[in-house]
Design a protein around this motif. Structure first.
Motif, PDB file in Angstrom:
ATOM      1  N   SER A   1       0.835  -1.197   0.000  1.00  0.00           N
ATOM      2  CA  SER A   1       0.000   0.000   0.000  1.00  0.00           C
ATOM      3  C   SER A   1       0.868   1.244   0.000  1.00  0.00           C
ATOM      4  O   SER A   1       0.412   2.344   0.257  1.00  0.00           O
TER       5      SER A   1
ATOM      6  N   LYS B   1      -5.721   3.684  -5.919  1.00  0.00           N
ATOM      7  CA  LYS B   1      -6.795   2.971  -5.216  1.00  0.00           C
ATOM      8  C   LYS B   1      -7.115   1.649  -5.887  1.00  0.00           C
ATOM      9  O   LYS B   1      -7.349   0.638  -5.224  1.00  0.00           O
TER      10      LYS B   1
ATOM     11  N   ASN C   1      -4.357  -0.831  -5.149  1.00  0.00           N
ATOM     12  CA  ASN C   1      -4.348  -1.286  -3.757  1.00  0.00           C
ATOM     13  C   ASN C   1      -5.532  -2.185  -3.422  1.00  0.00           C
ATOM     14  O   ASN C   1      -5.552  -2.837  -2.388  1.00  0.00           O
ATOM     15  N   LEU C   2      -6.508  -2.181  -4.326  1.00  0.00           N
ATOM     16  CA  LEU C   2      -7.703  -2.999  -4.144  1.00  0.00           C
ATOM     17  C   LEU C   2      -7.361  -4.471  -4.003  1.00  0.00           C
ATOM     18  O   LEU C   2      -7.995  -5.203  -3.275  1.00  0.00           O
TER      19      LEU C   2
ATOM     20  N   GLU D   1      -4.652   9.245  -8.283  1.00  0.00           N
ATOM     21  CA  GLU D   1      -5.279   8.719  -7.062  1.00  0.00           C
ATOM     22  C   GLU D   1      -6.167   7.518  -7.369  1.00  0.00           C
ATOM     23  O   GLU D   1      -6.153   6.525  -6.647  1.00  0.00           O
ATOM     24  N   GLN D   2      -6.924   7.636  -8.439  1.00  0.00           N
ATOM     25  CA  GLN D   2      -7.784   6.524  -8.832  1.00  0.00           C
ATOM     26  C   GLN D   2      -6.951   5.265  -9.097  1.00  0.00           C
ATOM     27  O   GLN D   2      -7.291   4.175  -8.653  1.00  0.00           O
TER      28      GLN D   2
ATOM     29  N   ILE E   1     -13.550   4.892  -5.488  1.00  0.00           N
ATOM     30  CA  ILE E   1     -13.165   4.458  -6.843  1.00  0.00           C
ATOM     31  C   ILE E   1     -14.310   4.738  -7.812  1.00  0.00           C
ATOM     32  O   ILE E   1     -15.424   4.256  -7.631  1.00  0.00           O
TER      33      ILE E   1
END
Lengths: 187, 187
Positions: free
Chosen positions: A86, A182, A185-186, A178-179, B144
């Motif tokens: 992360s 994320k 990191n999902l 940022e998207q 997201i």
DNA sequence: AATTTTATTGAACATCTGTACAATAAATAT
DNA sequence: ATATTTATTGTACAGATGTTCAATAAAATT
């Protein structure tokens, strides 16, 4: 003694300038060779001595653009490959900023009537940069073809960029970063 | 009383057949409207009554192809969205088999001189199928954007297909499936 | 500065494009 | 069956394409 004949340099410069001028008023697909030559004051036959399509001229620019992308990447993707962690730092991913910087250009590259050539150049460069970085920070996983893996990762990013393009490049590049973080990191 | 005038149906059929015939001998980009009309024994002016480019004719086929892709998907992607688990069953992912089935067709779609249009049709359909399935099996993650996420996932798959195309579609579709499963389970 | 090499030019040609319009033929509707 | 609607045809035109060739001009070479 110069590598390239001065006349060739002058001719190409004139054609480049003419294309850029015309692009301000109409889409790439509707610009004819004749038109560029009239604008550049170059004989049409001379055009065919160096290029064979309008797109070839455009491609010359695009290849320079790919160098800018490569430069943007100095550090970049490095952290993206640590997909299990992360610790991703969005600011290290530079491709979105590169696109944002040249967005008027990319509006052409992503328009639907333009040939796939430019998309592939972008894809190959993204893939190359990913691979280059991945081989340092990513140990090969049993049974995964590195080519398929790199193609998967590189084109996933381009998918976000297509979405971005369809939204008219409204969001800021940092939002895309940022998207991406994320999403990565999902998993 | 039929919806469409019989003459229109006949004309379109003749043009379709002509395009397919010509495609056996030369690439899409080098097939002219005049050539298709000569082959179809249709007046060139009539062509412009229904289409405006050679590509429009090709696109008609492609849209039918997209229906086949949608059908291939009945169950499909469902399991792919369970990306955190290892329960992925490769046989549920049908897109690679769809491509394999029509690979001669996709050699055209992915060739570099062809406009992005067809790529986008494939992308949109893949994205749509992913989204449709995802909304059942995947709860929205905080922060997201579903559009970016779907574009990411859909285009990642297309990235593998581009790689496959560049390899001349040598591998079997099942190999692609296995690679995808391994990549998804990586994370 | 003179010579050699080579890029550019202009002209020409067959073919293609996009568009327009009246004449015709083939559908549909009565 | 006849009338009406409409798709297709043939013709024409201005501009674009891709190619060829001899003449010219502008580089590079000596």
């Amino acid at each position: 003694m110069s590598q390239v004949d001065l006349r060739i340099i002058k001719t190409k410069e004139a054609l480049h300038t003419a294309l850029l001028t015309l692009l301000k008023n109409k889409p790439l697909e509707s610009i004819s060779i004749s038109e560029i030559c009239r604008c550049a004051k170059i004989n049409r036959g001379t055009f065919y001595l160096h290029y064979s399509q309008v797109g070839d001229l455009f491609e010359e620019y695009f290849r320079e653009m790919m160098e800018d992308l490569a430069n943007s990447y100095q550090e970049p993707y490095r952290h993206v490959v640590k997909i299990k962690t992360s610790e991703l730092d969005p600011s290290t991913i530079r491709i979105f900023h590169h696109i944002e910087k040249y967005k008027e250009f990319y509006r052409i590259v992503f328009s639907k009537n333009v040939p796939l050539t430019y998309y592939y150049l972008l894809f190959e460069e993204t893939k190359r940069l990913f691979t280059e970085d991945a081989k340092e920070h990513f140990h090969v996983v049993e049974g995964i073809d590195p080519n398929f893996y790199a193609s998967y990762q590189a084109n996933a990013i381009l998918g976000m960029i297509i979405q971005w393009y369809n939204d008219g490049f409204q969001q800021k590049a940092s939002v895309l970063n940022e998207q991406l973080v994320k999403i990565l990191n999902l998993k």
